[in-house]
Enzyme design. Structure first.
Site, PDB file in Angstrom:
ATOM      1  N   ASN A 213       0.862  -1.183   0.000  1.00  0.00           N
ATOM      2  CA  ASN A 213       0.000   0.000   0.000  1.00  0.00           C
ATOM      3  C   ASN A 213       0.894   1.228   0.000  1.00  0.00           C
ATOM      4  O   ASN A 213       1.562   1.512   0.995  1.00  0.00           O
ATOM      5  CB  ASN A 213      -0.882  -0.030   1.269  1.00  0.00           C
TER       6      ASN A 213
ATOM      7  N   GLY B 207       2.786   2.064  10.580  1.00  0.00           N
ATOM      8  CA  GLY B 207       3.705   3.184  10.382  1.00  0.00           C
ATOM      9  C   GLY B 207       4.474   3.576  11.633  1.00  0.00           C
ATOM     10  O   GLY B 207       5.118   4.620  11.669  1.00  0.00           O
TER      11      GLY B 207
HETATM   12  C1  PEP Z   1      -0.586   0.022   6.079  1.00  0.00           C
HETATM   13  O1  PEP Z   1      -0.670   1.208   5.855  1.00  0.00           O
HETATM   14  O2  PEP Z   1      -1.484  -0.723   5.720  1.00  0.00           O
HETATM   15  C2  PEP Z   1       0.593  -0.480   6.773  1.00  0.00           C
HETATM   16  C3  PEP Z   1       0.577  -1.693   7.238  1.00  0.00           C
HETATM   17  O3  PEP Z   1       1.662   0.395   6.890  1.00  0.00           O
HETATM   18  P1  PEP Z   1       3.102   0.052   7.519  1.00  0.00           P
HETATM   19  O4  PEP Z   1       3.559  -1.251   6.929  1.00  0.00           O
HETATM   20  O5  PEP Z   1       3.974   1.185   7.136  1.00  0.00           O
HETATM   21  O6  PEP Z   1       2.912  -0.070   9.002  1.00  0.00           O
END
Ligand code: PEP
Length: 254
Positions: free
Chosen positions: A9, A174
Site C-alpha cells: 500500500n 507506520g
Molecule cells: C498500512 O498502511 O497498511 C501499513 C501496514 O503500513 P506500515 O507497513 O507502514 O505499518
C-alpha cells in the site's frame, strides 16, 4: 509451499513517474517471473495506469486504495469500480484505518464498499483492527468482531473465495512497532472463527487473512509462519523495491 498474498500500500506516495520507476524496479527483481505467492501493489489512483503499464507481461498485480459505492454520477472526486477495472485493477483496499479515522468511514460504509467491489468482480482487502487504547482496555477482540461482522453480514458464503481481510492493529501501522507473531495469530484465528460462525469452516478456510502493521524483511518470516496469516499488507516497506522483494522472497520459503 503456502501461497501468500503480498500486498503493498503506497498510500499518498509516488506520482506516476516515480510509481512507474518503483514498479519496474520491483518487477525487475524477478526476471524469470516465477513466484507462487500473489504479488500486488496499490499505488494512488492517478498512478494506477503507470504501474499497470510497468507490470505488463509480469505476474505482478495492481490494486486501488479506495473506491466509491456508485457506478457514476455527481460524486466529485470519487472513483468507481468500473473505472478501476478499466485501469487494470484486480484488488481494492477498503476501510483502511486512515480512511476510517481521517475520512470518517463507518463499518456500514466499509461493508457497502466491500459488497460493491465483490459484486463488480474485484477483490476487496477489508482492513480491520483496534487502536492502542482499545488494546490496553482489552476490548480489541470486540472491536475486530464488530468490524468483521459488519462486512460478513453484507456478503454470502459463496463470496468467501473473493474476500480478503487484513488485520491491521492501528498502533502498529507506520510506527515501527509490530504485533508479536502470537498476538497476530490470536486475532487471525479469532477472525477465522468469526467467519466460521457465519459461513462454516469450509468457507472460512477460503478467506485470506493478511497481517498489516510495520511488516518488514526482519519480521516477515515469523509473522507469515503463523497458521492463520495468509499474507501481508505492507506500507512503508513496500515503498522500496529491495524490502518489498525481500518479503516476497521470504514468502516463497514458507
Ligand atoms: C498500512 O498502511 O497498511 C501499513 C501496514 O503500513 P506500515 O507497513 O507502514 O505499518
Amino acid at each position: 509451499m503456502r501461497k501468500f498474498l503480498i500486498a503493498g500500500n503506497w498510500k499518498m506516495n509516488a506520482a506516476p513517474d516515480a510509481a512507474y520507476k518503483l514498479a519496474e524496479e520491483i518487477a525487475s527483481g524477478w526476471k524469470d517471473n516465477t513466484f507462487s505467492s500473489e504479488a500486488l501493489l496499490c499505488p494512488p489512483y492517478i498512478s494506477i495506469p503507470a504501474v499497470a503499464e510497468a507490470f505488463k507481461g509480469t505476474a505482478f498485480k495492481v490494486g486501488a486504495q479506495n473506491v466509491h459505492t456508485e457506478n457514476d454520477g455527481a460524486y466529485t472526486g470519487e472513483i468507481s469500480t468500473g473505472m478501476l477495472k478499466v485501469a487494470g485493477c484486480e484488488y481494492v483496499i477498503v476501510g483502511h484505518s486512515e480512511r476510517r479515522e481521517y475520512f470518517h468511514e463507518t463499518d456500514e460504509l466499509v461493508a457497502q464498499k466491500a459488497k460493491k467491489v465483490i459484486d463488480d468482480g474485484l477483490i476487496p482487502i477489508v482492513c480491520v483492527g483496534e487502536v492502542l487504547s482499545q488494546r490496553k482496555e482489552g476490548i480489541h477482540q470486540d472491536v475486530v468482531q464488530r468490524q468483521v461482522d459488519a462486512v460478513l453480514n453484507h456478503l454470502g458464503k459463496d463470496e468467501s473465495d473473493n474476500l480478503v481481510i487484513a488485520y491491521e492493529p492501528v498502533w502498529a501501522i507506520g510506527t515501527g512497532e509490530t504485533a508479536t507473531p502470537e498476538q497476530a495469530q490470536e486475532i487471525h484465528q479469532f477472525i477465522r472463527e468469526l467467519i466460521t460462525r457465519h459461513w462454516g469452516s469450509e468457507s472460512s478456510e477460503k478467506v485470506r487473512i493478511l497481517y498489516g502493521g510495520s511488516m518488514k524483511p526482519d519480521n516477515a518470516e515469523e509473522l507469515l509462519s503463523q497458521k492463520d496469516v495468509d499474507g501481508g499488507l505492507i506500507g512503508g516497506a513496500s515503498m522500496k523495491a529491495e524490502s518489498y522483494n525481500e518479503i516476497l522472497k521470504i514468502s516463497e520459503t514458507i
